[in-house]
Design a protein around this motif. Sequence first.
Motif, PDB file in Angstrom:
ATOM      1  N   ARG A  97      51.256  13.433  19.394  1.00  0.00           N
ATOM      2  CA  ARG A  97      51.254  14.825  18.950  1.00  0.00           C
ATOM      3  C   ARG A  97      51.783  15.725  20.050  1.00  0.00           C
ATOM      4  O   ARG A  97      51.681  15.411  21.236  1.00  0.00           O
ATOM      5  N   THR A 100      47.691  12.047   9.935  1.00  0.00           N
ATOM      6  CA  THR A 100      48.389  13.064   9.159  1.00  0.00           C
ATOM      7  C   THR A 100      47.790  13.151   7.767  1.00  0.00           C
ATOM      8  O   THR A 100      47.583  12.142   7.100  1.00  0.00           O
ATOM      9  N   GLU A 113      55.749  17.039  10.959  1.00  0.00           N
ATOM     10  CA  GLU A 113      55.125  15.931  11.680  1.00  0.00           C
ATOM     11  C   GLU A 113      55.872  15.569  12.963  1.00  0.00           C
ATOM     12  O   GLU A 113      55.345  14.835  13.792  1.00  0.00           O
ATOM     13  N   THR A 129      49.805  17.993  11.633  1.00  0.00           N
ATOM     14  CA  THR A 129      48.962  16.953  11.026  1.00  0.00           C
ATOM     15  C   THR A 129      48.461  17.306   9.630  1.00  0.00           C
ATOM     16  O   THR A 129      48.123  16.411   8.861  1.00  0.00           O
TER      17      THR A 129
END
Length: 359
Positions: free
Chosen positions: A15, A47, A79, A104
């Motif tokens: 992330r 996610t 994403e 997410t």
Amino acid sequence: MGEQIANGSKQRRGRGALGNVSGRYDLAREDVDDGWEGQDDPRVLRTEVTTESPRRIIAWNKSPDLPFDRSINPYRGCEHGCVYCFARPTHAYLGLSPGLDFETRLVAKPDAAEVLERELRSKRYRVAPIAIGTNTDPYQPIERDHGIMRACLEVLAAFHHPVAIVTKGALIERDIDILAPMARQGLARVGISLTTLDAGLSRRMEPRAPAPRRRLQTIARLTEAGIPVRVMTSPIVPGLTDHEVEALLKAGRDAGADAASWIMLRLPMEVSELWQEWLAAYEPGRAEKIMARLREMHGGKDYDARWGRRMRGEGTYAQMVAQRFNAAARRLGLDRPTAPLRCDLFQVPMQAGDQLSLF
């Protein structure tokens, strides 16, 4: 540095944002122990995808510094997790955080193609190029499962409607079978965003986007199929990636790009806090210099949202970057005008029930 941060409590594997900064319309939130023994690695954030059925899919704008007046966004959130993404604040309108929520907690629009066809069939519709990918990436990883972008392209192809696509995603190669015939008719052009050639830096800033080398392969595969591609050196980060301008343009040209563009790093609303948190974690030695350069270009502020200034800033440093970019683009042949997308081929296809279909 990346590995060290990954072992900390704040970093989520894969992330970009380090936390969930509160959005403008966000309710107070806190983590609560629900009594279950955690089985998952707390650093792995899954996610989540929900769906919505929009009444309209074409978004209109009157911004004088944008080269298009309409766009489509098949998804909300992205994403790819690019920490610098200027679209992050849009998640605040959903009551979600522009931080980790943006990458997410995604929203897909499975009816987008159907709604698009309805809008294009309207007698009031007047054709002009539609831009896709100017907010969130239509070829982010969840497109592989949902296929919304491909469905929209099928509609645009059926109507002979011009489209300009911006993406980092290699998944666009899947749709060469649609884009190549459109390109031969002057109906399609693609922009591939190339931020850095440093794979490690890219991994930290854009954790789920394709690696730089992979994006260059995408440029090559698209151009080999006859699809014109612009290399987009965006965003340029002062004090971090600005030294790569010439190398980025050369790599894009060598891969087959026939045009180029650039935008300076933009930090609207909550993005500034997320970016500075990322700098403190990954580039603490350069953080002060980077922010000083940005403020120098925006009248002492982290960001100036005024039209004509927001994309590239002002002042000596901004002018220097522009001069370097222009000189390199000219030397590499990337400054030549590109052919405009054609609008004269637009035609509403017949559908079941039309009288002419009886003959």
